[in-house]
Design an enzyme around this catalytic site. Structure first.
Site, PDB file in Angstrom:
ATOM      1  N   GLY A   1      34.912  37.542  42.760  1.00  0.00           N
ATOM      2  CA  GLY A   1      35.015  37.050  41.390  1.00  0.00           C
ATOM      3  C   GLY A   1      34.156  37.803  40.398  1.00  0.00           C
ATOM      4  O   GLY A   1      34.561  38.006  39.264  1.00  0.00           O
ATOM      5  N   PHE A   2      32.979  38.243  40.852  1.00  0.00           N
ATOM      6  CA  PHE A   2      32.053  38.864  39.900  1.00  0.00           C
ATOM      7  C   PHE A   2      31.285  40.015  40.538  1.00  0.00           C
ATOM      8  O   PHE A   2      30.986  39.963  41.734  1.00  0.00           O
ATOM      9  CB  PHE A   2      31.050  37.820  39.375  1.00  0.00           C
ATOM     10  N   GLY A   3      30.964  41.012  39.715  1.00  0.00           N
ATOM     11  CA  GLY A   3      30.092  42.089  40.158  1.00  0.00           C
ATOM     12  C   GLY A   3      28.639  41.663  40.033  1.00  0.00           C
ATOM     13  O   GLY A   3      28.331  40.607  39.468  1.00  0.00           O
TER      14      GLY A   3
ATOM     15  N   MET B   1      34.428  40.689  52.698  1.00  0.00           N
ATOM     16  CA  MET B   1      33.676  40.489  51.446  1.00  0.00           C
ATOM     17  C   MET B   1      32.223  40.154  51.777  1.00  0.00           C
ATOM     18  O   MET B   1      31.945  39.268  52.587  1.00  0.00           O
ATOM     19  CB  MET B   1      34.290  39.353  50.615  1.00  0.00           C
TER      20      MET B   1
ATOM     21  N   ASP C   1      39.545  46.056  40.806  1.00  0.00           N
ATOM     22  CA  ASP C   1      39.539  44.610  41.082  1.00  0.00           C
ATOM     23  C   ASP C   1      40.488  43.865  40.157  1.00  0.00           C
ATOM     24  O   ASP C   1      40.219  43.726  38.960  1.00  0.00           O
ATOM     25  CB  ASP C   1      38.120  44.060  40.893  1.00  0.00           C
TER      26      ASP C   1
ATOM     27  N   MET D   1      41.930  40.399  39.108  1.00  0.00           N
ATOM     28  CA  MET D   1      41.589  38.966  39.207  1.00  0.00           C
ATOM     29  C   MET D   1      42.469  38.165  38.259  1.00  0.00           C
ATOM     30  O   MET D   1      42.678  38.581  37.108  1.00  0.00           O
ATOM     31  CB  MET D   1      40.124  38.747  38.833  1.00  0.00           C
TER      32      MET D   1
ATOM     33  N   ASP E   1      32.519  44.985  50.471  1.00  0.00           N
ATOM     34  CA  ASP E   1      32.599  44.937  49.009  1.00  0.00           C
ATOM     35  C   ASP E   1      31.684  43.832  48.497  1.00  0.00           C
ATOM     36  O   ASP E   1      31.881  42.656  48.819  1.00  0.00           O
ATOM     37  CB  ASP E   1      34.055  44.663  48.602  1.00  0.00           C
ATOM     38  N   GLY E   2      30.695  44.244  47.702  1.00  0.00           N
ATOM     39  CA  GLY E   2      29.808  43.274  47.056  1.00  0.00           C
ATOM     40  C   GLY E   2      28.353  43.488  47.422  1.00  0.00           C
ATOM     41  O   GLY E   2      27.991  43.468  48.598  1.00  0.00           O
ATOM     42  N   GLY E   3      27.543  43.778  46.415  1.00  0.00           N
ATOM     43  CA  GLY E   3      26.104  43.918  46.633  1.00  0.00           C
ATOM     44  C   GLY E   3      25.703  45.129  47.445  1.00  0.00           C
ATOM     45  O   GLY E   3      24.639  45.138  48.069  1.00  0.00           O
TER      46      GLY E   3
ATOM     47  N   HIS F   1      37.928  51.882  43.193  1.00  0.00           N
ATOM     48  CA  HIS F   1      38.228  50.494  43.575  1.00  0.00           C
ATOM     49  C   HIS F   1      38.541  49.688  42.316  1.00  0.00           C
ATOM     50  O   HIS F   1      37.743  49.645  41.369  1.00  0.00           O
ATOM     51  CB  HIS F   1      37.009  49.924  44.311  1.00  0.00           C
TER      52      HIS F   1
ATOM     53  N   HIS G   1      42.171  46.046  44.867  1.00  0.00           N
ATOM     54  CA  HIS G   1      41.719  44.811  45.533  1.00  0.00           C
ATOM     55  C   HIS G   1      42.255  43.628  44.737  1.00  0.00           C
ATOM     56  O   HIS G   1      41.776  43.342  43.641  1.00  0.00           O
ATOM     57  CB  HIS G   1      40.175  44.802  45.575  1.00  0.00           C
TER      58      HIS G   1
ATOM     59  N   MET H   1      42.606  39.942  43.898  1.00  0.00           N
ATOM     60  CA  MET H   1      42.037  38.597  44.032  1.00  0.00           C
ATOM     61  C   MET H   1      42.930  37.677  43.212  1.00  0.00           C
ATOM     62  O   MET H   1      42.583  37.256  42.107  1.00  0.00           O
ATOM     63  CB  MET H   1      40.581  38.595  43.549  1.00  0.00           C
TER      64      MET H   1
ATOM     65  N   GLY I   1      29.905  48.685  42.859  1.00  0.00           N
ATOM     66  CA  GLY I   1      30.160  48.652  41.415  1.00  0.00           C
ATOM     67  C   GLY I   1      28.893  48.864  40.625  1.00  0.00           C
ATOM     68  O   GLY I   1      28.631  49.943  40.096  1.00  0.00           O
TER      69      GLY I   1
ATOM     70  N   SER J   1      33.469  50.631  42.260  1.00  0.00           N
ATOM     71  CA  SER J   1      34.293  49.594  41.631  1.00  0.00           C
ATOM     72  C   SER J   1      34.211  49.723  40.123  1.00  0.00           C
ATOM     73  O   SER J   1      33.125  49.631  39.535  1.00  0.00           O
ATOM     74  CB  SER J   1      33.799  48.209  42.046  1.00  0.00           C
TER      75      SER J   1
HETATM   76  O1  LIG Z   1      35.496  42.543  44.430  1.00  0.00           O
HETATM   77  C1  LIG Z   1      34.497  42.530  43.728  1.00  0.00           C
HETATM   78  C2  LIG Z   1      33.968  41.241  43.196  1.00  0.00           C
HETATM   79  O2  LIG Z   1      34.790  40.224  43.588  1.00  0.00           O
HETATM   80  C3  LIG Z   1      33.810  43.829  43.340  1.00  0.00           C
HETATM   81  O3  LIG Z   1      34.522  44.900  43.916  1.00  0.00           O
HETATM   82  C4  LIG Z   1      32.357  43.870  43.754  1.00  0.00           C
HETATM   83  O4  LIG Z   1      31.659  42.753  43.363  1.00  0.00           O
HETATM   84  C5  LIG Z   1      31.653  45.135  43.288  1.00  0.00           C
HETATM   85  O5  LIG Z   1      30.574  44.881  42.473  1.00  0.00           O
HETATM   86  P1  LIG Z   1      29.022  44.980  42.924  1.00  0.00           P
HETATM   87  O6  LIG Z   1      28.884  46.266  43.712  1.00  0.00           O
HETATM   88  O7  LIG Z   1      28.312  44.977  41.645  1.00  0.00           O
HETATM   89  O8  LIG Z   1      28.734  43.779  43.790  1.00  0.00           O
HETATM   90 FE   LIG Z   2      36.502  44.339  44.974  1.00  0.00          FE
END
Ligand SMILES: O=C(CO)[C@H](O)[C@H](O)COP(=O)(O)O
Ligand SMILES: [Fe+2]
Length: 221
Positions: free
Chosen positions: A140-142, A135, A33, A35, A173-175, A31, A64, A66, A195, A8
């Site tokens: 919203g946030f990485g 998700m 994002d 927003m 996606d996420g963490g 990827h 993606h 959002m 990301g 990401s």
């Molecule tokens: O859609 C996303 C947040 O809404 C990002 O793609 C996602 O958070 C990637 O970041 P990380 O890998 O740091 O969690």
């Molecule tokens: Fe994403």
């Protein structure tokens, strides 16, 4: 089974985007994002910036969205050449119409669900989509922590996919880290967005290879 690693660029340096896209050339898809500060409480970029990212990226784009009103905005991302365009189930009353329009233009159509959204009502829509995004953080946030409680949704999707025989990609996606990618792969995911674990590692290429190996080892079990 095919594995895809999609870094990401939310964690890239926005004023050195071309350099940071070059750093993930060994990944499958970039990827992106989008927003709008309405669907989520954060703001990134829109079609003009994504068009330039498309121009300079060494790998295809996995967009993606959002955003609110994907009916209006999603087709534009397909028209600029994105390989896949994913929008949120929570943002539209007519996901099938949006998906059909995306496919008509030539993009893969993706449906995303937030951690609190049930997947059952969407299982029957599987033939309308090329990928489903579960998700694993609140969008919203990485840099947030992976939510393991959503894994049963992937198990349901994987079972439905096997039963239907459809080649639908199951994305998380996420963490996503070397540890959590194994949990998601064991639950049925095959496409992994990461990301911060890629860009903050100091060596994106090595991080991508590590994630790929970890996902493959989980799928062998
Ligand atoms: O859609 C996303 C947040 O809404 C990002 O793609 C996602 O958070 C990637 O970041 P990380 O890998 O740091 O969690
Ligand atoms: Fe994403």
């Amino acid at each position: 089974m095919a594995i895809r690693i999609n870094p990401s660029i939310l964690s890239a340096d926005f004023v050195n985007m071309e350099r940071d896209l070059g750093a993930i050339a060994t990944a499958d898809l970039a990827h992106v994002d989008v927003m709008d500060n309405h669907f989520v409480p954060n703001l990134t970029f829109g079609p003009q910036m994504v068009g330039r990212i498309q121009d300079v990226s060494p790998i295809p784009l996995d967009v993606h969205l959002m955003i609110e009103n994907p009916e209006h905005w999603a087709p534009g991302y397909a028209e600029l050449g994105a390989y896949s365009v994913t929008f949120h189930a929570e943002s539209t009353d007519n996901p099938v119409a949006v998906a059909r329009r995306l496919r008509e233009i030539g993009a893969r159509a993706g449906l995303a669900v937030k951690p609190g959204t049930d997947i059952e009502p969407y299982l029957e829509l599987m033939p309308e989509f090329d990928q489903i995004l579960v998700m694993t953080v609140e969008p919203g946030f990485g840099g947030q922590s992976f939510i393991p409680d959503v894994m049963p949704k992937l198990e349901l999707l994987d079972a439905a996919r096997k039963k239907s025989g459809l080649d639908v990609w199951l994305q998380v996606d996420g963490g996503i880290t070397l540890d959590t990618i194994v949990i998601a792969a064991e639950a049925g995911a095959d496409t992994f967005v990461a990301g911060s674990s890629v860009y903050n590692s100091g060596n994106p290429e090595k991080a991508i290879a590590g994630l790929r190996a970890a996902a493959h080892s989980a799928h062998k079990h």
